[in-house]
Design an enzyme around this catalytic site. Structure first.
Site, PDB file in Angstrom:
ATOM      1  N   ASP A 153      11.159  87.795  14.253  1.00 25.91           N
ATOM      2  CA  ASP A 153      11.020  89.169  13.759  1.00 25.91           C
ATOM      3  C   ASP A 153      11.780  90.143  14.667  1.00 25.91           C
ATOM      4  O   ASP A 153      11.712  90.040  15.903  1.00 25.91           O
ATOM      5  CB  ASP A 153       9.518  89.512  13.761  1.00 25.91           C
ATOM      6  CG  ASP A 153       9.195  90.790  13.027  1.00 25.91           C
ATOM      7  OD1 ASP A 153       9.459  90.849  11.824  1.00 25.91           O
ATOM      8  OD2 ASP A 153       8.663  91.725  13.660  1.00 25.91           O
ATOM      9  N   GLU A 171      15.916  87.589  12.322  1.00 23.79           N
ATOM     10  CA  GLU A 171      15.825  88.759  11.448  1.00 23.79           C
ATOM     11  C   GLU A 171      16.442  89.909  12.245  1.00 23.79           C
ATOM     12  O   GLU A 171      15.784  90.539  13.074  1.00 23.79           O
ATOM     13  CB  GLU A 171      14.375  89.112  11.095  1.00 23.79           C
ATOM     14  CG  GLU A 171      14.306  90.204  10.034  1.00 23.79           C
ATOM     15  CD  GLU A 171      13.437  91.405  10.349  1.00 23.79           C
ATOM     16  OE1 GLU A 171      13.263  92.256   9.467  1.00 23.79           O
ATOM     17  OE2 GLU A 171      12.924  91.527  11.487  1.00 23.79           O
TER      18      GLU A 171
HETATM   19  C1  NOJ Z   1      10.125  93.030  10.137  1.00 25.20           C
HETATM   20  C2  NOJ Z   1       9.105  92.442   9.214  1.00 25.20           C
HETATM   21  O1  NOJ Z   1       9.761  91.685   8.239  1.00 25.20           O
HETATM   22  C3  NOJ Z   1       8.313  93.590   8.661  1.00 25.20           C
HETATM   23  O2  NOJ Z   1       7.490  93.216   7.599  1.00 25.20           O
HETATM   24  C4  NOJ Z   1       7.534  94.211   9.776  1.00 25.20           C
HETATM   25  O3  NOJ Z   1       6.855  95.354   9.309  1.00 25.20           O
HETATM   26  C5  NOJ Z   1       8.447  94.628  10.929  1.00 25.20           C
HETATM   27  N1  NOJ Z   1       9.435  93.641  11.236  1.00 25.20           N
HETATM   28  C6  NOJ Z   1       7.648  94.874  12.171  1.00 25.20           C
HETATM   29  O4  NOJ Z   1       7.160  93.666  12.670  1.00 25.20           O
END
Ligand code: NOJ
Length: 561
Positions: A221, A285
């Site tokens: 993440d 991500e």
């Molecule tokens: C990216 C995640 O995919 C999202 O759902 C989340 O709110 C943020 N990062 C914070 O962790």
């Protein structure tokens, strides 16, 4: 139409049997997949009970969004204990059972790691609050004194991705207003200080914990956010920048995204993964643009894959789709990583709606009843089917978000009081946020909660009109979106498209995406005028074809002998 005049674009190199180079990975959003205990929130036993549907669909792996101990302020992306399962979702034994079942079905399992921030309920943050300014406990997070005469102003001007200031002030033990802590997301998600070796050690332990439990990899993440620029300088993003960092030019680097220091962290993680047997992966991500910059996340000693958000954002436009495909194949290949392809996830408007929007919608902003440019459902579905048929024909690895194989649209008409995304609250309803893509799945048209559970409970209300989207309503119907996905995945496998190459076909107009991957010719029409098709065997079509013309918003796979 001449099919032999081709322009060669190299696809990714194949490296032995590395499964992830060509894998189709299905994202399970645990809250909304299947609910075994009827409380309205999906859980791990629910996922296990429905896993065979994913093997049957033909995917290679599942990625599970967070199911760890969490107050659920950001649907589990606020983690209070990285090495345990939240009782909402089950237990560690339930996770082990899920993984065993996945192995029986030939599916790999990837879990979600959230290293940029914890929950404010994490033991470390609670200890930091108790310990006070200057303590080693506070040094695990980014606490700073405020500006202004009495420290009443935040330490800098950074804004939270979800809206509002990225700083919150704490009350010290003696009851006085105290320091501020950084949270790039919700105030319940304090950012760690990744310069602190204790933080690095903690996450190596977390990785070991899940590797020892047999996971095949981690989706990381906010993989572009861990390191912040020294001194935390003020920064005002350009107007058209996405809140997660998309839409920036190569030389624009906010002090909280894409700092060079993140790469050392991923090198240490890669080294750890290499000590484990099997082929385990790290997936970034990282909303980093342009793709040439993103490719730094997947150099040979760093992560294995990065989500291709430039592809997700390319829209339903042939020039833009072709441009992103070309640059993806080129830049990822230059670091010997596979390209990835993705159209939907739990943070963006579902592509069955997004591709028919007539007004801009930024990542994470969501749509609701009062949004402008709302989509036509039929146009959106046609484009989504056509876009998916392009994506699943591309070499590399593709991601599917749960429900897209049913053609689910965004749930637009959610009542305000049902909304739960922190974005909605932090912007006082100005941005609807992401609830509309997170509504529990319909499995059975005639069952309570469409078969999500047996009680009819659902943490977000399911639209009544969803019965025709239910899995059992689509099974066996060759015109359905479910059967389209199943066919595309079977053909992708049969013709080894994941390890193929893209050869652009000339002779088509600017609104057409036309390429050959091995024995398969793919033609997609993003324009309004029908496209004449060559004489060939039709293997897949996203609409019923009449004669030799491909209508607007449609894709066909042909086998040319
Ligand atoms: C990216 C995640 O995919 C999202 O759902 C989340 O709110 C943020 N990062 C914070 O962790």
């Amino acid at each position: 139409m001449p099919l032999d005049e081709t322009i060669q674009t190299d696809g990714p190199r194949l490296d032995g049997a590395a499964w992830w180079r060509t894998a189709v990975i299905y994202q399970v959003y645990p809250r909304s997949f299947a609910d075994s205990n009827g409380d309205g929130i999906g859980d791990l036993p629910g996922i296990t009970s429905r896993l065979s549907a994913l093997a049957d669909l033909g995917v290679d792996a599942v990625w599970l969004s967070p199911f760890f101990t969490s107050p659920q302020k950001d649907a589990g992306y606020d983690v209070a204990d990285y090495c345990d399962v939240d009782p909402l979702f089950g237990t560690l034994d339930d996770f082990d059972a899920l993984r065993r079942r996945a192995t029986e079905l030939g599916l790999r399992v990837i879990v979600d790691l959230v290293p940029n921030h914890s929950s404010d309920a994490h033991e470390w943050f609670q200890r930091a609050l108790a310990a006070g300014p200057g303590s080693p406990e506070r040094a695990r997070y980014l606490f700073r004194d405020g500006q202004g005469e009495n420290g009443e102003l935040p330490p800098n001007n950074w804004q939270s991705v979800f809206g509002g200031a990225a700083w919150s002030r704490v009350t010290e033990k003696d009851g006085t207003p105290g320091q501020w802590y950084l949270h790039l997301f919700d105030s319940s998600q304090p950012d760690f200080d990744w310069e602190n070796p204790e933080v690095r050690d903690q996450f190596l332990d977390v990785l070991r914990f899940w590797l020892d439990r047999g996971v095949d990899g981690f989706r990381i993440d906010v993989a572009h956010g861990l390191i912040k620029k020294d001194g935390l300088p003020d920064y005002t993003p350009p107007k058209d920048a996405g809140s997660m960092g998309g839409g920036l030019a190569e030389d624009q680097t906010p002090p909280y995204w894409a700092q060079d220091g993140v790469h050392d962290i991923y090198r240490s993680w890669r080294a750890l993964l290499e000590t484990y047997p099997g082929d385990r992966i790290l997936v970034a991500e990282a909303w980093v643009e342009p793709l040439s910059k993103l490719s730094n996340w997947v150099r040979p000693d760093e992560m294995h894959q990065a989500f291709n958000f430039s592809y997700l954002e390319s829209g339903w436009s042939a020039p833009s789709i072709k441009g992103v495909i070309d640059s993806s194949l080129e830049v990822f290949d230059s670091v010997d990583a596979p390209s990835t392809w993705v159209l939907s996830n739990h943070d963006v408007v579902r592509h069955a709606s997004r591709l028919a929007l007539t007004a801009d919608n930024a990542q994470g902003a969501g749509i609701g009843p009062k949004s402008s440019g709302l989509p036509d459902t039929a146009v959106g579905l046609a484009r989504a089917r056509a876009a998916t048929a392009v994506m699943l024909a591309l070499p590399g690895s593709a991601y599917i978000y749960q429900g897209e194989e049913l053609g689910l649209p965004e749930a637009i008409d959610l009542p305000d009081e049902a909304r739960q995304d922190p974005t909605w609250f932090r912007t006082a309803g100005e941005r609807y946020g992401r609830d509309g893509c997170r509504v529990p799945l319909p499995w059975e048209a005639a069952s309570p909660a469409f078969g999500f559970n047996t009680t009819g409970e659902s943490w977000l209300p399911q639209p009544e009109a969803w019965a025709p989207y239910a899995r059992d309503a689509q099974e066996g119907d060759t015109g359905s979106t479910l059967e389209l996905y199943r066919l595309a995945l079977a053909l992708r496998h049969e013709f080894a498209l994941g390890s193929g190459t893209v050869e652009w076909l000339s002779g088509y107009g600017p609104d057409v995406v036309a390429f050959r991957n091995g024995q398969i010719t793919v033609i997609a029409n993003t324009g309004t005028v029908p496209v004449e098709l060559p004489v060939a065997d039709e293997l897949l079509a996203t609409v019923e074809l009449e004669g030799a013309a491909l209508p607007a918003d449609a894709t066909v796979w042909l086998r040319v002998s």
